[in-house]
Design a protein around this motif. Sequence first.
Motif, PDB file in Angstrom:
ATOM      1  N   ILE B  72     -58.254  87.047 -42.187  1.00  0.00           N
ATOM      2  CA  ILE B  72     -56.797  87.057 -42.305  1.00  0.00           C
ATOM      3  C   ILE B  72     -56.200  85.880 -41.535  1.00  0.00           C
ATOM      4  CG2 ILE B  72     -54.713  88.315 -41.607  1.00  0.00           C
ATOM      5  CD1 ILE B  72     -56.186  90.911 -42.303  1.00  0.00           C
ATOM      6  N   PHE B  75     -56.782  82.772 -43.369  1.00  0.00           N
ATOM      7  CA  PHE B  75     -55.928  82.671 -44.553  1.00  0.00           C
ATOM      8  C   PHE B  75     -54.532  82.199 -44.168  1.00  0.00           C
ATOM      9  CE2 PHE B  75     -52.943  84.188 -47.727  1.00  0.00           C
ATOM     10  CZ  PHE B  75     -53.559  83.784 -48.901  1.00  0.00           C
ATOM     11  N   THR B  93     -55.782  96.931 -47.203  1.00  0.00           N
ATOM     12  CA  THR B  93     -55.106  95.771 -46.637  1.00  0.00           C
ATOM     13  C   THR B  93     -55.288  94.560 -47.538  1.00  0.00           C
ATOM     14  OG1 THR B  93     -55.655  96.633 -44.467  1.00  0.00           O
ATOM     15  CG2 THR B  93     -54.914  94.356 -44.557  1.00  0.00           C
ATOM     16  N   VAL B  94     -56.514  94.328 -47.950  1.00  0.00           N
ATOM     17  CA  VAL B  94     -56.792  93.098 -48.684  1.00  0.00           C
ATOM     18  C   VAL B  94     -56.399  93.225 -50.158  1.00  0.00           C
ATOM     19  CG1 VAL B  94     -59.246  93.575 -49.092  1.00  0.00           C
ATOM     20  CG2 VAL B  94     -58.469  91.242 -48.941  1.00  0.00           C
ATOM     21  N   ALA B  97     -52.591  92.912 -50.537  1.00  0.00           N
ATOM     22  CA  ALA B  97     -52.058  91.557 -50.390  1.00  0.00           C
ATOM     23  C   ALA B  97     -52.350  90.758 -51.654  1.00  0.00           C
ATOM     24  CB  ALA B  97     -52.670  90.892 -49.165  1.00  0.00           C
ATOM     25  N   LYS B  98     -51.527  90.985 -52.682  1.00  0.00           N
ATOM     26  CA  LYS B  98     -51.736  90.273 -53.947  1.00  0.00           C
ATOM     27  C   LYS B  98     -51.496  88.790 -53.690  1.00  0.00           C
ATOM     28  CE  LYS B  98     -51.386  93.941 -57.171  1.00  0.00           C
ATOM     29  NZ  LYS B  98     -51.419  94.979 -56.144  1.00  0.00           N
ATOM     30  N   GLY B  99     -52.396  87.962 -54.167  1.00  0.00           N
ATOM     31  CA  GLY B  99     -52.256  86.536 -53.902  1.00  0.00           C
ATOM     32  C   GLY B  99     -53.169  86.079 -52.781  1.00  0.00           C
ATOM     33  N   ALA B 100     -53.762  87.035 -52.058  1.00  0.00           N
ATOM     34  CA  ALA B 100     -54.714  86.646 -51.013  1.00  0.00           C
ATOM     35  C   ALA B 100     -56.096  86.453 -51.620  1.00  0.00           C
ATOM     36  CB  ALA B 100     -54.756  87.691 -49.915  1.00  0.00           C
ATOM     37  N   MET B 312     -61.538  84.652 -51.980  1.00  0.00           N
ATOM     38  CA  MET B 312     -60.232  84.335 -51.408  1.00  0.00           C
ATOM     39  C   MET B 312     -59.494  83.352 -52.316  1.00  0.00           C
ATOM     40  SD  MET B 312     -60.194  86.160 -48.642  1.00  0.00           S
ATOM     41  CE  MET B 312     -58.949  85.578 -47.504  1.00  0.00           C
ATOM     42  N   PHE B 430     -46.928 100.815 -43.232  1.00  0.00           N
ATOM     43  CA  PHE B 430     -47.625  99.888 -44.140  1.00  0.00           C
ATOM     44  C   PHE B 430     -46.816  99.695 -45.421  1.00  0.00           C
ATOM     45  CE2 PHE B 430     -50.780  98.596 -47.320  1.00  0.00           C
ATOM     46  CZ  PHE B 430     -51.334  97.522 -46.659  1.00  0.00           C
ATOM     47  N   THR B 433     -44.321  97.067 -45.086  1.00  0.00           N
ATOM     48  CA  THR B 433     -44.804  95.674 -45.070  1.00  0.00           C
ATOM     49  C   THR B 433     -45.081  95.173 -46.482  1.00  0.00           C
ATOM     50  OG1 THR B 433     -47.161  96.182 -44.968  1.00  0.00           O
ATOM     51  CG2 THR B 433     -45.980  96.079 -42.872  1.00  0.00           C
ATOM     52  N   GLN B 434     -45.208  96.079 -47.422  1.00  0.00           N
ATOM     53  CA  GLN B 434     -45.616  95.668 -48.767  1.00  0.00           C
ATOM     54  C   GLN B 434     -44.445  95.312 -49.676  1.00  0.00           C
ATOM     55  OE1 GLN B 434     -49.166  95.453 -49.766  1.00  0.00           O
ATOM     56  NE2 GLN B 434     -49.018  95.351 -47.554  1.00  0.00           N
TER      57      GLN B 434
END
Lengths: 293, 435
Positions: B72, B75, B93-94, B97-100, B312, B430, B433-434
């Motif tokens: 993270i 990134f 978590t991962v 995170a769309k786009g990660a 990634m 959470f 945060t999304q």
Amino acid sequence: MKRAGFSTRWLPILLLVPQLAIIAIFFYWPAVHAVQSSFYLQDPFGFGSTYVGVDNYADLANSGEYLKIARFTLIFTVLVTFFSLGLALLLAVKADNVIRGARSYRTLLMWVYAVAPPVAGFIGLIMFNQSWGPLTELARSVGWDFKLGVNFNDTATAMVLVSVWKQVPVNFIFFLSGLQSIPKAVREAALIDNRSATGRFWDVTFPLLAPTGFFLLIINITYALFDTFGIIDTLVKGEPGNNPMTLVYKVYVDGFRGNDLGGSSAQSVVLMVLVLALTVFQFRLIERRIHYT
Amino acid sequence: MNKFKITTVAAAFAMTANVAYAEVEISWWHAMGGALGETVNQIAEDFNASQDDYKITPVFKGTYEETLTAGIAAFRAGEQPNVLQVFDAGAATVIGAKGATVPVQDLLIDNGVNFDINDYISGVRYFYADSDDKMIGMPFNSSSPILYYNMQAMEKAGVTAPKTWEEFQTVTAPALKAAGYTALSQSHLPWIFTENFMSRHDLPFATNNNGYDGTDGTKILVNNDAIKAHFTAVTEWQENGYFEWFGTGWGDNQTPFEEGKVAIWLGSSGSFGGLSKKDLPFDFSATLLPYWEAVTTEPKQTFIGGASLFAMAGHDAADNAATAAFFKFLTSPEVQYFWHKETGYVPVTEAAYDMATKDGHYDRLPAAEVGIQQLSLPAGENTKGYRMGFYVQIRDVMNREYGRILTGETSVEDAFAAIETEANALLARFAKTQN
């Protein structure tokens, strides 16, 4: 008396720049960032953050667990500071009296100074190993079923013991040099006035050691609060579970293990305020009452 | 002579230049230490030797938690590796995170690699998928909690490995205790006695389809009677000397089994390789995770544990082609079978499972098949997986409360109420945060 001075105004500033730059980059800048992110709730990957006002702080104040950890941190700090100062003073006074082989004694007592906190923690892990640790066996032989990592109080005991063990040599060195700087004349005068060694210690030696002791008090409080991180992390094997932990370790657990940057930042701001208060206390309240010679 | 030298040097130079030009280098951050790390390095070397276009470099980054945090942080700094290993608890978590990351299904199809999710064994298929069943992370080291037992201890006590917890507490444990053993220990209470308790008994673990349908309003369903009855039973076993808890650390609970003091140990199917390589003072075998007959008579498959590999985002097409080629290599039956044989982690594809069966691997080592058998049991409504944010912290809360139950600091009732409250607060955080 001749005063040294600079002929221009700019030279001293120029000479200060590297130091100031380091402080600004490595302290003020991150500190400002921490304060800022403590008001936000952030996606771990940094895609978005929501302003939540003082929610992160309110959550801390309302969290029974956080208060429990704060209480443990306080007890831990008091115990570690008290025992590392007390033991070091005792050892220093005794070592100061030794004439034959003094150098070897002192070297042996200072030895542990070179051990890094995580290594000290690792040694603690070995000594308190659940199935064959020598100290575990010692505890069992007196009927104490010592269980590191299982029982909260046992783990806390191990943390205090290892932290004290690691810190005593530092204090020892300072106390010993403090003792040796007390003029011989003063001691001899005291010897005439008071025949009791204990009495002489409390009436003469202890007050003269006060500046050293006060300096060490502050150093030891910050050690117990912050530098014991490595010991705690090693002793809990990176798994907090039901183990005791200090406020600093909690910052790490939430921020770096849990990826909750907002909550973790709020906690580190709380710690910053604590350090600030400690510093004010140091300079305003105590410093005035102690006379440095 | 001189001329010859110059041409050789020139040729050599031309060759290295050529190689440097053509070879695409990609990086792989993982959390596989010790013997597992050596196997990872072997796979990377084999991949590099198998072709000339790509070169992968594996880097060990510490524990699962440390690897995720490092990934993270990298990134956010724009220095992310091509492939990042993320463990089960970090999946939300991962994936959230769309786009990660580049979904592995898209990555493979875009690079012309055949992909059919049904090639994967049923237990691993959807754990790292999104709510539309698109595979986001490539299952890598997949395992499931299984029951290991000391064969000599069982023989001495005159019992067989228990199929149900009822059998354990009435037959197996008393006999083992009489034979001088602690009957049971386990290495991961949130994983074995919570997450997989839910899947084994087909109980819902969270609202919103176990969290797959989004973070908004997702609530944990951990405070239920079945699991509270289980933990009440565990404390009774502890009082009767049938069960011992050695702390939150994995190894502290495995060691007493290896020393022959504990007869039954619940661990990962991925522990098989490590146990086999150790010189244990007894023979061991394994079987499926027990269940409560009082809760269900049709026990289901369990969730996978372990970790998956994420591609990634933020790398160029050539890098992504290299990552796709590596994933293709990694999921080939030969490589999967090698990984399975060396480590005990399950092969993730049906083809690899077939290959291991045909090769007689399970005739030689029947216990090696238990993990995959358990993951291939019938699926239920709630066995696809679970998706909850800040799950690493939720697990920490569980570990803390379970530790307090087992040291008598709290009651089962209070502990589950605390877990529910704190977990729901974390889930709500959470969800914020999304957006």
